[in-house]
Design a protein around this motif. Structure first.
Motif, short mmCIF file in Angstrom:
data_model
loop_
_atom_site.label_atom_id
_atom_site.label_comp_id
_atom_site.label_asym_id
_atom_site.label_seq_id
_atom_site.Cartn_x
_atom_site.Cartn_y
_atom_site.Cartn_z
N ARG A 97 0.86 -1.18 0.00
CA ARG A 97 0.00 0.00 0.00
C ARG A 97 0.90 1.23 0.00
O ARG A 97 1.80 1.36 0.81
CB ARG A 97 -0.90 0.01 1.22
CG ARG A 97 -1.88 1.17 1.19
CD ARG A 97 -2.97 1.00 2.18
NE ARG A 97 -3.84 -0.07 1.69
CZ ARG A 97 -4.85 -0.57 2.38
NH1 ARG A 97 -5.10 -0.10 3.58
NH2 ARG A 97 -5.58 -1.51 1.89
N THR A 98 0.64 2.15 -0.95
CA THR A 98 1.40 3.38 -1.03
C THR A 98 0.69 4.49 -0.28
O THR A 98 -0.51 4.41 -0.02
CB THR A 98 1.59 3.82 -2.49
OG1 THR A 98 0.30 4.02 -3.10
CG2 THR A 98 2.36 2.78 -3.29
N ASN A 99 1.44 5.54 0.07
CA ASN A 99 0.80 6.68 0.72
C ASN A 99 0.04 7.50 -0.32
O ASN A 99 0.20 7.30 -1.53
CB ASN A 99 1.83 7.53 1.49
CG ASN A 99 2.86 8.15 0.57
OD1 ASN A 99 2.58 8.59 -0.53
ND2 ASN A 99 4.11 8.19 1.05
N SER A 100 -0.78 8.43 0.12
CA SER A 100 -1.65 9.17 -0.80
C SER A 100 -0.85 10.03 -1.78
O SER A 100 -1.24 10.17 -2.94
CB SER A 100 -2.65 10.03 -0.02
OG SER A 100 -1.96 10.96 0.80
N GLN A 101 0.27 10.58 -1.36
CA GLN A 101 1.08 11.40 -2.26
C GLN A 101 1.62 10.58 -3.43
O GLN A 101 1.52 10.99 -4.59
CB GLN A 101 2.23 12.05 -1.48
CG GLN A 101 3.07 12.97 -2.33
CD GLN A 101 4.21 13.59 -1.52
OE1 GLN A 101 4.46 13.23 -0.38
NE2 GLN A 101 4.91 14.53 -2.12
N SER A 123 0.42 7.64 -4.44
CA SER A 123 -0.73 7.14 -5.20
C SER A 123 -1.21 8.17 -6.20
O SER A 123 -1.48 7.86 -7.36
CB SER A 123 -1.88 6.78 -4.25
OG SER A 123 -1.50 5.72 -3.41
N ASN A 124 -1.32 9.43 -5.76
CA ASN A 124 -1.77 10.49 -6.67
C ASN A 124 -0.80 10.70 -7.82
O ASN A 124 -1.21 10.90 -8.96
CB ASN A 124 -1.96 11.80 -5.90
CG ASN A 124 -3.14 11.74 -4.97
OD1 ASN A 124 -4.08 10.98 -5.17
ND2 ASN A 124 -3.10 12.56 -3.92
N ARG A 168 -6.17 4.54 -6.67
CA ARG A 168 -6.62 5.67 -5.85
C ARG A 168 -6.42 5.38 -4.36
O ARG A 168 -6.12 6.27 -3.59
CB ARG A 168 -8.09 5.99 -6.12
CG ARG A 168 -8.37 6.39 -7.54
CD ARG A 168 -7.86 7.78 -7.83
NE ARG A 168 -8.07 8.07 -9.24
CZ ARG A 168 -7.30 8.86 -9.94
NH1 ARG A 168 -6.27 9.44 -9.39
NH2 ARG A 168 -7.54 9.06 -11.21
N LYS A 169 -6.57 4.13 -3.97
CA LYS A 169 -6.33 3.74 -2.57
C LYS A 169 -4.88 3.33 -2.34
O LYS A 169 -4.49 3.07 -1.20
CB LYS A 169 -7.25 2.59 -2.17
CG LYS A 169 -8.71 2.97 -2.10
CD LYS A 169 -9.54 1.78 -1.65
CE LYS A 169 -11.01 2.13 -1.59
NZ LYS A 169 -11.81 0.96 -1.21
N GLY A 170 -4.11 3.23 -3.42
CA GLY A 170 -2.70 2.86 -3.29
C GLY A 170 -2.47 1.39 -3.01
O GLY A 170 -1.53 1.03 -2.33
N GLU A 171 -3.34 0.52 -3.54
CA GLU A 171 -3.20 -0.92 -3.31
C GLU A 171 -2.56 -1.58 -4.53
O GLU A 171 -3.06 -1.47 -5.65
CB GLU A 171 -4.56 -1.54 -3.01
CG GLU A 171 -5.13 -1.02 -1.70
CD GLU A 171 -6.44 -1.68 -1.33
OE1 GLU A 171 -6.81 -2.69 -1.96
OE2 GLU A 171 -7.07 -1.18 -0.39
#
Length: 79
Positions: free
Chosen positions: A9-13, A15-16, A45-48
């Motif tokens: 799982r990636t962080n939101s930054q 992932s964006n 979008r969720k970084g999965e």
């Protein structure tokens, strides 16, 4: 073919950045002296993500990919 699947799982930054409209891709391949594998985007979008790493019995076993054998980074060296 035998695969090891590693869920990430990636962080939101990150992932964006990875999911910008012009750069979207479901598969990202890694080929180097430390790792051969494919990153599969399950939900950008969720970084999965899932990293699929092939291994080849009888030349390799699951033990070749253990944390004790490869270290916390799975044998991947970061610059």
């Amino acid at each position: 073919q035998n695969l090891i699947n590693v869920h990430l799982r990636t962080n939101s930054q990150l992932s964006n950045k990875l999911m910008r409209d012009s750069d979207q891709a479901m598969l990202h391949f890694v080929y180097n002296s430390h790792l051969v594998g494919a990153f599969v985007c399950d939900d950008g979008r969720k970084g999965e993500w899932v990293l699929q790493i092939p291994f080849f019995p009888p030349y390799q076993t699951m033990d070749d990919f253990s944390l004790e054998t490869r270290g916390r980074t799975g044998g991947v060296q970061y610059p």
